[in-house]
Structure formats: C-alpha cells, structure tokens
Design a protein around this motif. Structure first.
Motif, PDB file in Angstrom:
ATOM      1  N   UNK A 122       0.843  -1.197   0.000  1.00  0.00           N
ATOM      2  CA  UNK A 122       0.000   0.000   0.000  1.00  0.00           C
ATOM      3  C   UNK A 122       0.880   1.250   0.000  1.00  0.00           C
ATOM      4  N   UNK A 123       0.603   2.176  -0.907  1.00  0.00           N
ATOM      5  CA  UNK A 123       1.329   3.440  -0.972  1.00  0.00           C
ATOM      6  C   UNK A 123       0.699   4.427  -0.006  1.00  0.00           C
ATOM      7  N   UNK A 124       1.527   5.004   0.871  1.00  0.00           N
ATOM      8  CA  UNK A 124       1.061   6.042   1.791  1.00  0.00           C
ATOM      9  C   UNK A 124       1.847   7.314   1.496  1.00  0.00           C
ATOM     10  N   UNK A 125       1.225   8.447   1.749  1.00  0.00           N
ATOM     11  CA  UNK A 125       1.890   9.717   1.469  1.00  0.00           C
ATOM     12  C   UNK A 125       1.290  10.816   2.336  1.00  0.00           C
ATOM     13  N   UNK A 126       2.015  11.905   2.439  1.00  0.00           N
ATOM     14  CA  UNK A 126       1.562  13.039   3.238  1.00  0.00           C
ATOM     15  C   UNK A 126       2.682  14.054   3.359  1.00  0.00           C
ATOM     16  N   UNK A 127       2.640  14.865   4.395  1.00  0.00           N
ATOM     17  CA  UNK A 127       3.671  15.878   4.619  1.00  0.00           C
ATOM     18  C   UNK A 127       4.209  15.766   6.043  1.00  0.00           C
ATOM     19  N   UNK A 128       5.518  15.897   6.161  1.00  0.00           N
ATOM     20  CA  UNK A 128       6.184  15.988   7.450  1.00  0.00           C
ATOM     21  C   UNK A 128       6.973  17.293   7.466  1.00  0.00           C
ATOM     22  N   UNK A 136       5.897   2.802   1.162  1.00  0.00           N
ATOM     23  CA  UNK A 136       5.168   1.604   0.734  1.00  0.00           C
ATOM     24  C   UNK A 136       5.167   0.631   1.896  1.00  0.00           C
ATOM     25  N   UNK A 137       3.976   0.133   2.246  1.00  0.00           N
ATOM     26  CA  UNK A 137       3.841  -0.762   3.382  1.00  0.00           C
ATOM     27  C   UNK A 137       3.673  -2.198   2.902  1.00  0.00           C
ATOM     28  N   UNK A 138       4.406  -3.097   3.536  1.00  0.00           N
ATOM     29  CA  UNK A 138       4.363  -4.495   3.117  1.00  0.00           C
ATOM     30  C   UNK A 138       2.960  -5.069   3.232  1.00  0.00           C
ATOM     31  N   UNK A 139       2.332  -4.903   4.393  1.00  0.00           N
ATOM     32  CA  UNK A 139       0.991  -5.442   4.616  1.00  0.00           C
ATOM     33  C   UNK A 139       0.263  -4.566   5.617  1.00  0.00           C
ATOM     34  N   UNK A 140      -0.928  -4.116   5.250  1.00  0.00           N
ATOM     35  CA  UNK A 140      -1.741  -3.267   6.132  1.00  0.00           C
ATOM     36  C   UNK A 140      -3.106  -3.932   6.322  1.00  0.00           C
ATOM     37  N   UNK A 141      -3.456  -4.178   7.567  1.00  0.00           N
ATOM     38  CA  UNK A 141      -4.780  -4.718   7.876  1.00  0.00           C
ATOM     39  C   UNK A 141      -5.666  -3.539   8.268  1.00  0.00           C
ATOM     40  N   UNK A 142      -6.419  -3.057   7.288  1.00  0.00           N
ATOM     41  CA  UNK A 142      -7.262  -1.883   7.505  1.00  0.00           C
ATOM     42  C   UNK A 142      -8.430  -2.192   8.428  1.00  0.00           C
ATOM     43  N   UNK A 144      -8.335  -4.339  11.109  1.00  0.00           N
ATOM     44  CA  UNK A 144      -7.912  -4.515  12.501  1.00  0.00           C
ATOM     45  C   UNK A 144      -6.930  -3.437  12.968  1.00  0.00           C
ATOM     46  N   UNK A 145      -6.549  -2.517  12.070  1.00  0.00           N
ATOM     47  CA  UNK A 145      -5.782  -1.355  12.486  1.00  0.00           C
ATOM     48  C   UNK A 145      -4.330  -1.601  12.810  1.00  0.00           C
ATOM     49  N   UNK A 146      -3.653  -2.388  11.983  1.00  0.00           N
ATOM     50  CA  UNK A 146      -2.219  -2.571  12.175  1.00  0.00           C
ATOM     51  C   UNK A 146      -1.546  -2.762  10.819  1.00  0.00           C
ATOM     52  N   UNK A 147      -0.232  -2.567  10.800  1.00  0.00           N
ATOM     53  CA  UNK A 147       0.523  -2.868   9.589  1.00  0.00           C
ATOM     54  C   UNK A 147       1.790  -3.630   9.962  1.00  0.00           C
ATOM     55  N   UNK A 148       2.308  -4.368   8.995  1.00  0.00           N
ATOM     56  CA  UNK A 148       3.433  -5.274   9.221  1.00  0.00           C
ATOM     57  C   UNK A 148       4.558  -4.949   8.259  1.00  0.00           C
ATOM     58  N   UNK A 149       5.768  -4.869   8.800  1.00  0.00           N
ATOM     59  CA  UNK A 149       6.966  -4.681   7.979  1.00  0.00           C
ATOM     60  C   UNK A 149       7.817  -5.937   8.123  1.00  0.00           C
ATOM     61  N   UNK A 202       2.160  -0.645  14.482  1.00  0.00           N
ATOM     62  CA  UNK A 202       3.155  -1.248  13.604  1.00  0.00           C
ATOM     63  C   UNK A 202       3.819  -2.476  14.240  1.00  0.00           C
ATOM     64  N   UNK A 203       4.030  -3.502  13.422  1.00  0.00           N
ATOM     65  CA  UNK A 203       4.759  -4.683  13.851  1.00  0.00           C
ATOM     66  C   UNK A 203       5.880  -4.967  12.848  1.00  0.00           C
ATOM     67  N   UNK A 204       6.963  -5.507  13.357  1.00  0.00           N
ATOM     68  CA  UNK A 204       8.020  -6.035  12.500  1.00  0.00           C
ATOM     69  C   UNK A 204       7.985  -7.548  12.601  1.00  0.00           C
ATOM     70  N   UNK A 205       7.942  -8.224  11.471  1.00  0.00           N
ATOM     71  CA  UNK A 205       8.206  -9.666  11.457  1.00  0.00           C
ATOM     72  C   UNK A 205       9.657  -9.814  11.035  1.00  0.00           C
ATOM     73  N   UNK A 206      10.488 -10.216  11.989  1.00  0.00           N
ATOM     74  CA  UNK A 206      11.914 -10.403  11.727  1.00  0.00           C
ATOM     75  C   UNK A 206      12.179 -11.865  11.428  1.00  0.00           C
ATOM     76  N   UNK A 207      12.936 -12.116  10.368  1.00  0.00           N
ATOM     77  CA  UNK A 207      13.338 -13.485  10.035  1.00  0.00           C
ATOM     78  C   UNK A 207      14.842 -13.461   9.769  1.00  0.00           C
TER      79      UNK A 207
END
Length: 276
Positions: A122-128, A136-142, A144-149, A202-207
C-alpha cells in the motif's frame, strides 16, 4: 503533485522516501552526487536482493514471478558445480520463506482473516514539516488497524555491542536502531493517520538469515517510534533543501565519495584521531 501509482512509485522524485532520507543522513554530499548522476555507488546488492526475494513471495505469486524474471541472472550461479542453481544466499532465502509460509501465526498476521481488508504494498503519502513524503507498506490490515513490515536480519538474538546504549543487546536491536527502522515505522504510522484519520499499530516480522532461520513478531514501543519520528522531523527540512539545491550539501569526510575528493593538507594528531 504526482498521483502515485505502483507503476510510477519508484521513478517519482517529487516525494521524499525514508530510504532516500537515510542516504542523505549518511552523507549529503554523496547522496546529492548520486542523485545528480555524478557518482555511482559500489555496494553489494545481495542483501537488498535477498530481502526483495523474500518480500515478493509474500506479496503475491505474480510479484514473485516478476522478481525472478527480472533478477534471475543475479540469483543463479554462473559457474562451478552449482551453475544454474540458486546461489547460497538464496538457498537460505528459500528456507526463510518456508519458515514463514508454514507458520500459521505469521499467516494470520500478515495475510489476515478472510473477512479482513488487507492491502499489500500500500502506498502512503503526506507531509512531514511541510516536506512531501511517501512510503510503501508491506501489509496493512485496515480492518484490525495494524501494519506489518517484514525485515530480514543476520540474526535476532545473537548478542552485539551497542555503543549508544553502552551494553550488549540482541542483534535485532542493533538492526532496528542502526537502520532507523523505529523512525521508518513512526513515519509510516504518521502517514497512515494523515490518510485515514486512524491510529495503526506497527509490527516487524523479523526473520534471520541463519542456516536454520529464526523469526519473531516485534513491537516497537511508542517512545521509540516517537523518538525516531522526532529525529526525522529535526532533519527532514534540511535534507529537502539540499535535494532541491536550495543549500549546499555537507560532506561526512569519511565515505568512499568523500575519500575520492580528499586532498592532503592539514596534519592530524594522535589525540585528534582518538577524539574523532
């Protein structure tokens, strides 16, 4: 601003990415020279290829097939007894993939349940701080409100020294803090909130890249996410001004690019070396 799509995402330079920001944090002079085509960076691309090899598998079968079609010559050995077979790094990559693909906990987290709205890449964008930023997010569960990297690491638990924390820590800690992943996830969480108005976890799945891969679901505490994002906010305007040629890039004087420009002149004392 450009309307971002999967097709133009990587070519677009109107938005700043986290990876480009980090290159400028390492050395503005080098990153600027690379952007202008004045310097070609020499680096081992195997770690990046291996990460994308694993990522593409869990994105979709089509994405993995496309990756193999585009990079097969870099994955397969060209000489020796293993000619035509995957190189050792990618044999490990297959083990990493199998370790996750056969794990129900990973499947539920990364792919969600059948009723969940899960978006991959999923492409995300905005201003900081007024700077246009994308990710770009690997996986976003819209739902349940979390995303995974998904992160590939040398190891998760082997102990290493961390100079900033002044203690030995699991390798995953050095990986996350050293590569600024706490800032990256803090940034992505902020961009998601700008787009949806909702808070995401946000969660990290580390392998790990070990012969027998290890794996963990890692959660970064809010304090670390905030600290990483605050660091980015402190520097992002400066980086953007350099990219836009509004100010001169500074040199780190230690990287390969800076060494190529170095001229002898001043004398450096032993004390200066120690305190450097």
């Amino acid at each position: 601003m450009t309307t971002l799509t999967q097709e133009n995402y990587y070519e677009d330079t109107n938005y700043l990415t986290n990876s480009r920001y980090k290159r400028y944090q390492q050395c503005q002079a080098k990153a600027y020279a690379v952007d202008k085509g004045d310097w070609v960076e020499e680096r081992d691309e195997t770690p990046l290829l291996l990460g994308n090899y694993v990522h593409s598998y869990f994105e979709s079968p089509e994405a993995h097939e496309q990756f193999l079609a585009e990079n097969g010559d870099k994955i397969l050995a060209k000489t020796g007894k293993n000619k035509g077979k995957p190189k050792a790094d990618f044999v490990i990559g297959d083990k990493m993939i199998d370790s996750l693909a056969n794990d129900d906990g990973f499947g539920r987290l990364y792919h969600g349940f059948s009723e969940d709205d899960v978006q991959k890449e999923l492409i995300v964008y905005g201003e900081i701080e007024g700077v246009p930023v994308k990710g770009k997010l690997d996986s976003v569960n819209l739902t349940r409100g979390y995303f995974v990297d998904l992160k590939t690491m040398k190891s998760i638990y082997s102990e290493e020294w961390n100079a900033e924390l002044k203690q030995r820590v699991p390798a995953a800690v050095n990986n996350i803090l050293g590569f600024g992943y706490h800032g990256q996830l803090g940034l992505y969480r902020n961009l998601l909130k700008q787009m949806t108005g909702q808070e995401f976890r946000p969660y990290i799945v580390a392998v790990s890249k070990e012969t027998m891969p290890d794996k963990e679901i890692l959660e970064i505490d809010n304090d670390w996410l905030d600290e990483g994002l605050d660091q980015l906010k402190e520097n992002i305007v400066d980086v953007w001004n350099v990219i836009q040629s509004k100010q001169k890039p500074t040199a780190c004087e230690r990287c390969d690019y800076c060494r190529s420009k170095k001229k002898l002149g001043k004398v450096v004392s032993l004390t200066q070396l120690i305190n450097n």
